[in-house]
Design a protein around this motif. Structure first.
Motif, short mmCIF file in Angstrom:
data_model
loop_
_atom_site.label_atom_id
_atom_site.label_comp_id
_atom_site.label_asym_id
_atom_site.label_seq_id
_atom_site.Cartn_x
_atom_site.Cartn_y
_atom_site.Cartn_z
N SER A 108 0.82 -1.21 0.00
CA SER A 108 0.00 0.00 0.00
C SER A 108 0.86 1.26 0.00
N ILE A 109 1.88 1.27 0.88
CA ILE A 109 2.76 2.44 0.93
C ILE A 109 3.50 2.64 -0.38
N THR A 110 4.02 1.53 -0.94
CA THR A 110 4.79 1.62 -2.18
C THR A 110 3.93 2.11 -3.33
N ARG A 111 2.70 1.59 -3.41
CA ARG A 111 1.81 2.05 -4.48
C ARG A 111 1.53 3.54 -4.37
N ARG A 112 1.28 3.99 -3.13
CA ARG A 112 1.03 5.43 -2.96
C ARG A 112 2.25 6.25 -3.35
N MET A 113 3.43 5.79 -2.95
CA MET A 113 4.64 6.51 -3.30
C MET A 113 4.85 6.53 -4.81
N GLN A 114 4.56 5.40 -5.45
CA GLN A 114 4.77 5.33 -6.89
C GLN A 114 3.75 6.19 -7.63
N ARG A 115 2.51 6.21 -7.10
CA ARG A 115 1.52 7.10 -7.72
C ARG A 115 1.93 8.56 -7.56
N SER A 116 2.43 8.88 -6.37
CA SER A 116 2.91 10.25 -6.16
C SER A 116 4.07 10.57 -7.08
N GLU A 117 4.96 9.59 -7.23
CA GLU A 117 6.10 9.80 -8.12
C GLU A 117 5.65 9.94 -9.57
N ALA A 118 4.66 9.10 -9.95
CA ALA A 118 4.15 9.20 -11.32
C ALA A 118 3.50 10.56 -11.55
N LEU A 119 2.75 11.04 -10.54
CA LEU A 119 2.14 12.36 -10.67
C LEU A 119 3.20 13.45 -10.76
N ALA A 120 4.24 13.33 -9.92
CA ALA A 120 5.32 14.32 -9.95
C ALA A 120 6.05 14.28 -11.30
N ASP A 121 6.29 13.05 -11.81
CA ASP A 121 6.96 12.93 -13.12
C ASP A 121 6.09 13.53 -14.22
N SER A 122 4.78 13.26 -14.14
CA SER A 122 3.89 13.80 -15.16
C SER A 122 3.88 15.32 -15.12
N ARG A 123 3.84 15.88 -13.91
CA ARG A 123 3.86 17.34 -13.81
C ARG A 123 5.20 17.90 -14.25
N ALA A 124 6.27 17.18 -13.94
CA ALA A 124 7.59 17.64 -14.39
C ALA A 124 7.67 17.64 -15.91
N ARG A 125 7.12 16.57 -16.54
CA ARG A 125 7.11 16.53 -18.00
C ARG A 125 6.26 17.66 -18.57
N SER A 126 5.12 17.91 -17.91
CA SER A 126 4.25 19.00 -18.38
C SER A 126 4.97 20.34 -18.28
N ILE A 127 5.72 20.54 -17.19
CA ILE A 127 6.46 21.79 -17.03
C ILE A 127 7.53 21.92 -18.11
N ILE A 128 8.24 20.80 -18.37
CA ILE A 128 9.28 20.82 -19.40
C ILE A 128 8.67 21.12 -20.76
N GLU A 129 7.55 20.45 -21.06
CA GLU A 129 6.88 20.70 -22.34
C GLU A 129 6.40 22.14 -22.43
N LEU A 130 5.87 22.67 -21.30
CA LEU A 130 5.42 24.06 -21.30
C LEU A 130 6.59 25.00 -21.52
N GLU A 131 7.74 24.68 -20.90
CA GLU A 131 8.92 25.52 -21.10
C GLU A 131 9.36 25.49 -22.56
N LYS A 132 9.30 24.29 -23.18
CA LYS A 132 9.69 24.19 -24.59
C LYS A 132 8.73 24.99 -25.47
N ILE A 133 7.43 24.88 -25.14
CA ILE A 133 6.44 25.63 -25.93
C ILE A 133 6.68 27.13 -25.78
N ASN A 134 6.90 27.56 -24.53
CA ASN A 134 7.17 28.99 -24.30
C ASN A 134 8.41 29.44 -25.04
N GLU A 135 9.45 28.58 -25.01
CA GLU A 135 10.69 28.93 -25.71
C GLU A 135 10.44 29.07 -27.21
N GLN A 136 9.65 28.12 -27.78
CA GLN A 136 9.36 28.19 -29.20
C GLN A 136 8.56 29.45 -29.53
#
Length: 548
Positions: free
Chosen positions: A185-213
């Motif tokens: 249970s703890i590991t799944r929650r941590m992994q979901r949190s990590e997946a959410l953080a990774d997804s948001r990090a990717r979104s931020i990176i993509e947004l930065e690339k879009i802004n740069e373009q």
């Protein structure tokens, strides 16, 4: 890597797969290091008398072989990891199962379930559920519980151990399952949190690339500079507006041009005062800069917005001429019919042999001005129905050579002699991207004007066409230099305005149309400062890699 149902989704709505490969590999390396330490400790205890530890061995030889085999197994896996092995799910499963079985084997050959080694099984089951938070983790717990109960039952039946050992084994089984369920249970929650953080990090990176373009493709120049005018960042439009004629690319210590530095100094003294428009280079357009602090708390960096004023002026003129074009298109038919009748009547009258010379001059004036009015109508109609540029990559040197040859063949002056046009080509001339027919129209207009004024001023129709590259080596240009009387300083800023002309027979739209056609091809037409006699107009093309 997971046995979760396929329909498990992450908080972001994407299919969820627990455990990033990189993280699982790092955790497995830590776990294997732990196993090596445990096996080394167990190997060291072989040199201690079991009686001193109050842990008699039932099958000493098998116990010693099991400890040494456990050390060899863990060391081999450790060496493979050091050698570059990327552990997959099968390696994790094999290692956890081997730990559970080998430690139970050591329990079986030593003093049974009461041995302290039983506590190590809890760690192995916990590690397996962290590395594999799925049904496989519950299998580890079930296997460990069955093995513990089997060893306890064997000890009771064969060696006469206390029945309490079975209760102890059952308690260990409960601990195995409890640890498995809690850690999953703890590991799944941590992994979901990590997946959410990774997804948001990717979104931020993509947004930065879009802004740069977006920032790089904006036609407004954006520059980040410090208090002294040293440039930290600049987008492509700013590079073109500020350094389009000089090579500054790649220099680490770039500073704002002098005109902008003066504006920056004035702005720092009075931020409410708007800087005056300025021109960086003679062939560059007029620009308007505005300054603002990048961060009110950190005032070291200044954001500079640079607007090309020629664009604003052209938009206003285009709106004016578009309205005029629509008006002209509506009344062209009504104007041309009487205009044609006037011109035709004047021509018929001029063919009569008994017209006095004074009246003949009047008829010539009527015909000349009729042609001028018709030319004005044609030019304004061209503005209203101008087509989009069909830009192609062109070998500028070869195209200019062909243009000069065809132009000289189609143009003649007194005595049928062709004009004298000198063509000077730079040895390293970059390619240019433009619509051949439109730029040919521009060059024809510039050459016609230059030859006419050269003829009027010197008596000889001469012209120089010069092609080269800007100092950055990326942009080609064409200079059209005549030997005429030049343009007065009072008129230099007005030559590209519509309907401005110093020639009584001109329409005042030629140079305006030429600049408009250049802008359509992302080129810039400018009047250079006097370089001796005559005028020099320069067409500077955009970098060939830019698509129009």
């Amino acid at each position: 890597m997971s046995d979760l149902p396929d329909d498990t989704v992450s908080p972001t709505g994407q299919n969820y797969r627990p455990g990033a490969p990189g993280q699982s590999q790092r955790l497995f390396r830590v776990y294997n290091l732990y196993r090596i330490v445990i096996s080394l400790v167990l190997t060291g205890l072989l040199f201690v008398d079991p009686a001193q530890l109050n842990q008699p061995l039932r099958l000493a030889e098998y116990y010693q072989a099991g400890v040494l085999g456990y050390l060899i197994l863990n060391s081999a896996i450790g060496l493979m990891l050091v050698g570059g092995l990327s552990p997959g799910q099968r390696h994790i499963t094999f290692s956890v199962l081997a730990d559970i079985l080998i430690i139970h084997l050591l329990l079986f050959t030593s003093s049974g379930i009461t041995n302290g080694l039983a506590n190590l099984i809890i760690i192995s089951v916990a590690a397996g559920n962290i590395l594999t938070p799925s049904r496989m983790g519950l299998f580890y717990a079930a296997l460990a519980a069955i093995c513990s109960l089997a060893i306890a039952g064997w000890g009771v039946m064969v060696h006469g151990d206390s029945v309490d050992n079975i209760v102890r084994a059952g308690s260990l089984g409960i601990l195995y399952f409890g640890a498995a369920l809690i850690l999953q249970s703890i590991t799944r929650r941590m992994q979901r949190s990590e997946a959410l953080a990774d997804s948001r990090a990717r979104s931020i990176i993509e947004l930065e690339k879009i802004n740069e373009q977006i920032i790089q493709r904006m036609r407004t120049g954006i520059v980040v500079t410090d208090q002294d005018g040293r440039i930290r960042l600049a987008n492509a439009a700013a590079e073109e507006l500020l350094f389009g004629m000089t090579s500054h690319h790649g220099h680490q210590s770039r500073v704002l041009p002098v005109a902008l530095l003066e504006g920056l100094t004035a702005w720092k003294k009075d931020p409410r005062k708007r800087p005056e428009p300025c021109q960086i280079q003679p062939a560059a357009p007029m620009i308007q800069a505005s300054f603002t602090r990048l961060d009110e708390e950190n005032s070291d960096l200044i954001l500079v917005f640079i607007e090309d004023l020629s664009k604003v002026t052209q938009q206003a003129q285009q709106m004016k001429l578009a309205s005029l074009g629509r008006l002209t298109a509506g009344i062209a038919h009504e104007i041309r019919n009487p205009l044609g009748a006037i011109s035709h009547a004047a021509q018929l009258m001029s063919e009569s042999g008994d017209i006095p010379e004074a009246d003949q001059r009047m008829l010539e004036i009527i015909q000349r001005h009729s042609r001028r009015v018709n030319g004005i109508i044609e030019n304004v109609l061209d503005l209203s129905r101008r087509r989009q540029a069909d830009a192609r990559l062109v070998d500028l040197g070869q195209w200019l050579t062909d243009f000069v040859r065809e132009y000289q063949q189609s143009t003649s002056y007194q005595n049928g002699e062709p004009p004298r046009i000198t063509l000077e080509l730079s040895p390293e001339l970059p390619a240019a991207r433009f619509d051949k027919s439109q730029i040919e129209q521009v060059l024809t207009n510039l050459c016609d004007n230059g030859l006419r004024y050269s003829k009027q001023h010197t008596g000889s129709a001469t012209l120089v066409l010069r092609a080269g590259s800007t100092t950055d080596g990326e942009r080609a240009y064409i200079d059209v230099e005549d030997q005429g009387p030049g343009i007065a300083d009072d008129h230099r800023n007005s030559v590209f305005e519509p309907f401005f002309t110093t020639d009584k027979s001109g329409t005042g739209l030629g140079l305006y149309l030429a600049r408009e056609l250049c802008e359509t091809n992302q080129a810039h037409l400018a009047l250079l400062k006097d370089r001796g006699n005559g005028c020099c107009f320069r067409i500077t093309f955009a970098p060939s890699g830019r698509l129009i």
